[in-house]
Design a protein around this motif. Structure first.
Motif, PDB file in Angstrom:
ATOM      1  N   GLN A 277      25.510  28.113  42.896  1.00  0.00           N
ATOM      2  CA  GLN A 277      26.799  27.664  42.360  1.00  0.00           C
ATOM      3  C   GLN A 277      27.648  28.850  41.919  1.00  0.00           C
ATOM      4  N   LEU A 278      27.038  29.832  41.263  1.00  0.00           N
ATOM      5  CA  LEU A 278      27.783  31.019  40.851  1.00  0.00           C
ATOM      6  C   LEU A 278      28.345  31.758  42.054  1.00  0.00           C
ATOM      7  N   LYS A 279      27.562  31.892  43.102  1.00  0.00           N
ATOM      8  CA  LYS A 279      28.024  32.557  44.322  1.00  0.00           C
ATOM      9  C   LYS A 279      29.203  31.790  44.922  1.00  0.00           C
ATOM     10  N   ALA A 280      29.105  30.477  44.972  1.00  0.00           N
ATOM     11  CA  ALA A 280      30.192  29.657  45.509  1.00  0.00           C
ATOM     12  C   ALA A 280      31.455  29.811  44.665  1.00  0.00           C
ATOM     13  N   ASN A 281      31.294  29.911  43.351  1.00  0.00           N
ATOM     14  CA  ASN A 281      32.456  30.044  42.461  1.00  0.00           C
ATOM     15  C   ASN A 281      33.181  31.365  42.651  1.00  0.00           C
ATOM     16  N   LEU A 282      32.494  32.391  43.128  1.00  0.00           N
ATOM     17  CA  LEU A 282      33.141  33.688  43.337  1.00  0.00           C
ATOM     18  C   LEU A 282      34.279  33.602  44.351  1.00  0.00           C
TER      19      LEU A 282
ATOM     20  N   PRO B  24      40.377  31.766  40.380  1.00  0.00           N
ATOM     21  CA  PRO B  24      39.989  31.617  38.981  1.00  0.00           C
ATOM     22  C   PRO B  24      40.723  30.489  38.256  1.00  0.00           C
ATOM     23  N   ALA B  25      41.925  30.176  38.683  1.00  0.00           N
ATOM     24  CA  ALA B  25      42.681  29.097  38.038  1.00  0.00           C
ATOM     25  C   ALA B  25      41.988  27.744  38.198  1.00  0.00           C
ATOM     26  N   THR B  26      41.155  27.597  39.205  1.00  0.00           N
ATOM     27  CA  THR B  26      40.446  26.329  39.399  1.00  0.00           C
ATOM     28  C   THR B  26      39.210  26.229  38.507  1.00  0.00           C
ATOM     29  N   ILE B  27      38.785  27.354  37.951  1.00  0.00           N
ATOM     30  CA  ILE B  27      37.585  27.370  37.112  1.00  0.00           C
ATOM     31  C   ILE B  27      37.940  27.399  35.635  1.00  0.00           C
ATOM     32  N   TYR B  28      38.911  28.242  35.288  1.00  0.00           N
ATOM     33  CA  TYR B  28      39.271  28.442  33.892  1.00  0.00           C
ATOM     34  C   TYR B  28      40.528  27.669  33.537  1.00  0.00           C
ATOM     35  N   THR B  29      40.567  27.176  32.315  1.00  0.00           N
ATOM     36  CA  THR B  29      41.771  26.499  31.844  1.00  0.00           C
ATOM     37  C   THR B  29      42.544  27.459  30.956  1.00  0.00           C
ATOM     38  N   PRO B  30      43.850  27.313  30.922  1.00  0.00           N
ATOM     39  CA  PRO B  30      44.653  28.200  30.061  1.00  0.00           C
ATOM     40  C   PRO B  30      44.225  28.064  28.609  1.00  0.00           C
TER      41      PRO B  30
END
Length: 73
Positions: free
Chosen positions: A53-58, A62-68
């Motif tokens: 999952q971490l590899k896929a997230n790379l 980043p906007a799809t992973i982190y919220t403002p």
């Protein structure tokens, strides 16, 4: 040949006493995955679901992973 191995927390002496919100990897499963990867000629082995999952997230924006941040000044 060099094979990179990526794994999450595994049930070893290093993890003893630490708390995780999930089950630790079984060392035998990690070794099996590594040996299978080396035999298959893979350049890297993702030994568990967390690493995969971490590899896929790379590859994600980043906007799809982190919220403002909601912090105010």
């Amino acid at each position: 040949m060099v094979t990179g191995v990526y794994l999450g927390p595994t049930d070893t002496d290093m993890a003893r006493g630490l708390s995780f919100p999930f089950e630790l990897n079984d060392p035998a499963d990690v070794i099996r995955a590594v040996l299978d990867g080396v035999e298959a000629g893979q350049s890297e082995v993702l030994a568990d679901a967390i690493s995969a999952q971490l590899k896929a997230n790379l590859a994600l924006d980043p906007a799809t992973i982190y919220t403002p941040s909601t912090a105010t000044a």
